[in-house]
Design a protein around this motif. Sequence first.
Motif, short mmCIF file in Angstrom:
data_model
loop_
_atom_site.label_atom_id
_atom_site.label_comp_id
_atom_site.label_asym_id
_atom_site.label_seq_id
_atom_site.Cartn_x
_atom_site.Cartn_y
_atom_site.Cartn_z
N SER A 244 0.82 -1.21 0.00
CA SER A 244 0.00 0.00 0.00
C SER A 244 0.86 1.26 0.00
CB SER A 244 -0.96 0.00 1.20
OG SER A 244 -0.25 0.04 2.42
N LEU A 386 -6.21 -2.19 1.41
CA LEU A 386 -7.34 -2.12 0.49
C LEU A 386 -7.93 -0.71 0.44
CD1 LEU A 386 -9.11 -5.51 1.28
CD2 LEU A 386 -7.74 -4.94 -0.74
N VAL A 390 -7.97 1.40 -3.05
CA VAL A 390 -9.24 1.88 -3.59
C VAL A 390 -9.21 3.40 -3.74
CG1 VAL A 390 -11.70 2.18 -3.08
CG2 VAL A 390 -10.63 -0.05 -2.77
N GLY A 394 -8.15 3.41 -7.32
CA GLY A 394 -9.51 3.24 -7.78
C GLY A 394 -10.20 4.55 -8.12
N GLU A 421 -10.45 12.02 -3.59
CA GLU A 421 -10.40 10.62 -3.15
C GLU A 421 -10.27 10.50 -1.63
OE1 GLU A 421 -7.73 8.66 -1.95
OE2 GLU A 421 -6.08 10.08 -2.03
N ARG A 425 -11.99 7.67 0.99
CA ARG A 425 -11.13 6.96 1.94
C ARG A 425 -11.66 7.11 3.37
NH1 ARG A 425 -5.29 6.12 1.27
NH2 ARG A 425 -5.45 7.47 -0.55
N ILE A 428 -14.95 4.98 4.04
CA ILE A 428 -14.64 3.56 4.22
C ILE A 428 -13.98 3.32 5.58
CG2 ILE A 428 -13.32 1.60 3.33
CD1 ILE A 428 -13.55 2.86 0.54
#
Length: 443
Positions: A244, A386, A390, A394, A421, A425, A428
């Motif tokens: 990451s 993840l 994303v 993503g 973004e 983030r 989530i």
Amino acid sequence: MSQFMKSMCKIAIPVTLQSMLQASFSIVDQLMIGQLGETNIAAVRICGNYSMLVSVLFSAVGAVAGILIAQFLGAEDRREAWSSFTVSMVLCGMIAILFCAASFLAPAGILGLYTKDTLILGAGCGYLRLIAVTFLPMGVSTILSVWLRCREHATATLVASLCAVVVNTVGNYILIFGKMGAPTLGITGAGIATLTSQLMNLLILAACFIGCLHKDADRMQLSLHFDKLNKKEYLLMICPILISEFLWSLGQNVESAVYGHLGTQNLAAYTLTCPVQGLMVGALSGLSAAAGVLIGKRLGKKEYDAAYEESGKIMKAGLLGAVVVSGVLMLFSGSYVSFYRVDTTVQELGQSLLFVFALYAPVKIENMILGGGILKSGGDTKTVMLIDIVGTWGMGIPLCFAGAYLLQWGIVGVYVLLTSEEILRLVISLIIFRNKKWMISLA
């Protein structure tokens, strides 16, 4: 003041001061280099992008070291804590040697990934080789700092940073401009000053480390073997963070490459905003560090309710602080960019970028505390990976390319799209935080 607040301040304040100190002197460095023109500003920024790849890998190893050391110290298992220290130190050494070798063997090839401007390439190759020598002391310093913070000796890292940045700044002034009888070396002088300061930082940290061992009546128990954690479990923990952090850093490099292709003025405008962005984030970075240590120790003791409650307190403190620093940045952004000896267009672009950053800062700070401290403290690094993938790949990178190449917007519009973004983030991360499955004891 509660014991929790005392412990939080004991870690957060020195780390915050350290981060702000480094960012402040970075601004001074940028201002010095900024006197040499747009080409040198861009060359230093591009080399900094490559160096950032290395530093985030060190940070990833340090993050896992912090998780394990904090939890094992919380469980009063010194042997496992020292194993975490040793393994992390060896990994940082391997990363440093690999990237340093690449920098010496193919500097033009590395910088060519960011720009085709021959003037920037010519200015940057020698500087990159000097920066590469700093990788090993930087890696060792990272792990020493993690240990000191987990033992609540964060003031030692502040002292080391203070001395290092003073050496760096004075060295820049003397060597860049040829003061006090020294030759005028330009950005080569900046590279020499950076190397000297990293060596100074390592020496002071090593001395503080030895002194704190004596103070704590502790002794080193170097070992590459874990009793409570097998190699597979360690790899499953560190690999997601390495992946990451590497992908996040690669994303930052892709973004900078896009800015570079938008033109030298756009890249220069973005470059002059980076130090002050670092200063604003650094103003609250101590909360992320404190969260990792304090929540990790709670989890090591299996005190789950206290861990959740204290996490909420840290997040609220971060939000309040972020609103304050955003307001300060909006007020003084114009004054800051006016210090740079660049044309008016670059200054205006830089001020607009800082304004956008200020609007997103509260979201960014909360993400830093959650992803960089709280959620990682339980060792569930796969989930954090993840979230990062994303957010960055993503959403962030696709929007960056869409804004630059499809919509053909300028750098400010591209930056607005890219930074959005952070909102995804945060959403989530908050969902994961509230379900409490991240609270895992490794001890």
